[in-house]
Design a protein around this motif. Structure first.
Motif, PDB file in Angstrom:
ATOM      1  N   ALA A  30      -9.002  -8.356  12.335  1.00 28.01           N
ATOM      2  CA  ALA A  30      -8.637  -6.965  12.027  1.00 28.01           C
ATOM      3  C   ALA A  30      -7.242  -6.884  11.420  1.00 28.01           C
ATOM      4  O   ALA A  30      -7.026  -6.180  10.425  1.00 28.01           O
ATOM      5  N   ILE A  31      -6.295  -7.611  11.989  1.00 29.46           N
ATOM      6  CA  ILE A  31      -4.914  -7.607  11.470  1.00 29.46           C
ATOM      7  C   ILE A  31      -4.870  -8.206  10.069  1.00 29.46           C
ATOM      8  O   ILE A  31      -4.265  -7.636   9.151  1.00 29.46           O
ATOM      9  N   LYS A  32      -5.499  -9.359   9.894  1.00 30.07           N
ATOM     10  CA  LYS A  32      -5.495 -10.034   8.585  1.00 30.07           C
ATOM     11  C   LYS A  32      -6.207  -9.197   7.528  1.00 30.07           C
ATOM     12  O   LYS A  32      -5.732  -9.094   6.393  1.00 30.07           O
ATOM     13  N   MET A  33      -7.321  -8.608   7.892  1.00 26.76           N
ATOM     14  CA  MET A  33      -8.063  -7.775   6.930  1.00 26.76           C
ATOM     15  C   MET A  33      -7.183  -6.619   6.445  1.00 26.76           C
ATOM     16  O   MET A  33      -7.140  -6.325   5.246  1.00 26.76           O
ATOM     17  N   ARG A  37      -5.993  -6.009   2.644  1.00 30.80           N
ATOM     18  CA  ARG A  37      -6.311  -4.745   1.965  1.00 30.80           C
ATOM     19  C   ARG A  37      -5.068  -4.186   1.276  1.00 30.80           C
ATOM     20  O   ARG A  37      -5.145  -3.712   0.130  1.00 30.80           O
ATOM     21  N   LEU A  38      -3.942  -4.214   1.960  1.00 28.33           N
ATOM     22  CA  LEU A  38      -2.689  -3.710   1.371  1.00 28.33           C
ATOM     23  C   LEU A  38      -2.285  -4.545   0.163  1.00 28.33           C
ATOM     24  O   LEU A  38      -1.867  -4.003  -0.865  1.00 28.33           O
ATOM     25  N   ARG A  39      -2.401  -5.854   0.266  1.00 23.84           N
ATOM     26  CA  ARG A  39      -2.039  -6.730  -0.860  1.00 23.84           C
ATOM     27  C   ARG A  39      -2.961  -6.500  -2.053  1.00 23.84           C
ATOM     28  O   ARG A  39      -2.517  -6.526  -3.200  1.00 23.84           O
ATOM     29  N   LEU A  40      -4.235  -6.285  -1.774  1.00 28.03           N
ATOM     30  CA  LEU A  40      -5.184  -6.025  -2.857  1.00 28.03           C
ATOM     31  C   LEU A  40      -4.899  -4.694  -3.535  1.00 28.03           C
ATOM     32  O   LEU A  40      -5.029  -4.573  -4.757  1.00 28.03           O
ATOM     33  N   ARG A  41      -4.503  -3.691  -2.765  1.00 26.47           N
ATOM     34  CA  ARG A  41      -4.159  -2.392  -3.364  1.00 26.47           C
ATOM     35  C   ARG A  41      -3.007  -2.556  -4.349  1.00 26.47           C
ATOM     36  O   ARG A  41      -3.005  -1.925  -5.414  1.00 26.47           O
ATOM     37  N   LEU A  63     -11.200 -13.085   1.675  1.00 26.59           N
ATOM     38  CA  LEU A  63     -12.400 -12.937   0.848  1.00 26.59           C
ATOM     39  C   LEU A  63     -13.220 -11.734   1.302  1.00 26.59           C
ATOM     40  O   LEU A  63     -13.764 -11.001   0.474  1.00 26.59           O
ATOM     41  N   GLU A  64     -13.279 -11.520   2.612  1.00 23.50           N
ATOM     42  CA  GLU A  64     -13.987 -10.347   3.142  1.00 23.50           C
ATOM     43  C   GLU A  64     -13.340  -9.058   2.638  1.00 23.50           C
ATOM     44  O   GLU A  64     -14.035  -8.137   2.201  1.00 23.50           O
ATOM     45  N   ALA A  65     -12.000  -9.002   2.705  1.00 18.60           N
ATOM     46  CA  ALA A  65     -11.288  -7.805   2.249  1.00 18.60           C
ATOM     47  C   ALA A  65     -11.499  -7.597   0.755  1.00 18.60           C
ATOM     48  O   ALA A  65     -11.690  -6.464   0.296  1.00 18.60           O
ATOM     49  N   ALA A  66     -11.466  -8.686  -0.019  1.00 17.75           N
ATOM     50  CA  ALA A  66     -11.661  -8.576  -1.464  1.00 17.75           C
ATOM     51  C   ALA A  66     -13.075  -8.089  -1.780  1.00 17.75           C
ATOM     52  O   ALA A  66     -13.254  -7.188  -2.615  1.00 17.75           O
ATOM     53  N   ALA A  67     -14.075  -8.658  -1.139  1.00 16.89           N
ATOM     54  CA  ALA A  67     -15.457  -8.236  -1.381  1.00 16.89           C
ATOM     55  C   ALA A  67     -15.651  -6.774  -0.990  1.00 16.89           C
ATOM     56  O   ALA A  67     -16.316  -6.016  -1.710  1.00 16.89           O
TER      57      ALA A  67
END
Length: 191
Positions: A30-33, A37-41, A63-67
């Motif tokens: 949960a923390i890593k996701m 998410r913030l980095r991808l934004r 990869l989960e967050a990116a997908a």
């Protein structure tokens, strides 16, 4: 040595950080996701989702967050234990190894991420050159690393946790990262 590096990044390394499938898996996930998410934004402020390669993808939370955000997510992971976990989530999309030996065709990714990886590489210039070869024209590279000029580094001096880490081969500041990027044929667009 390669043998020491392989031993250092054994299954216990990732389990100790909660990145494997142990008892703290869901809390760490949960923390890593959320972090990814913030980095991808930040990345998506410059380019829309496309093909993304995360070097050092560990158990695949990035990869989960990116997908989840609409990216076609691919990964590279040095550690066989973590690479296997990520590959179960993303079959055929996780290379166990390094950027230098990755089997991906040149110019095949819209974005390459190196989150908390560059300080671990025995040859960061070679790693960045390999990443640059995998980037399409106009692709972006996003990296994070501890800042050797940060307030915590200045206060803690030789006791700074990132200097004491056996796995951190190099310590970087903004100037050294800019020189590193230049040596790999890349130029920073944001610091």
């Amino acid at each position: 040595s390669p043998e020491e590096r392989a031993a250092l990044y054994g299954g216990d390394y990732y389990e100790s950080w909660g990145l494997g499938e142990g008892r703290n898996h869901e809390a760490v996930r949960a923390i890593k996701m959320q972090t990814f998410r913030l980095r991808l934004r930040d990345l998506e402020k410059r380019i829309p989702p496309g093909r993304l390669l995360d070097a050092g993808c560990a158990a695949g939370f990035s990869l989960e967050a990116a997908a989840e955000a609409g990216w076609e997510a691919w990964g590279i992971e040095f550690n066989p234990h973590s690479a296997a976990i990520a590959a179960r989530k993303f079959p055929g999309r996780v290379h166990e190894g390094t950027m230098e030996d990755a089997p991906f065709p040149p110019e095949s990714f819209d974005a390459v991420t190196l989150f908390d990886l560059i300080e671990h590489l025995p040859d960061p210039v070679s790693g960045l050159k390999a990443a640059a070869r995998l980037m399409k024209p106009g692709a972006l590279l996003s990296l994070t690393t501890p800042d050797a000029d940060s307030l915590s580094a200045r206060i803690q001096g030789r006791l700074w946790v990132h200097l004491k880490s056996r796995e951190h081969v190099y310590a970087f500041n903004r100037r050294s990262i800019e020189r590193l990027l230049a040596a790999a044929g890349l130029e920073p667009i944001e610091k």
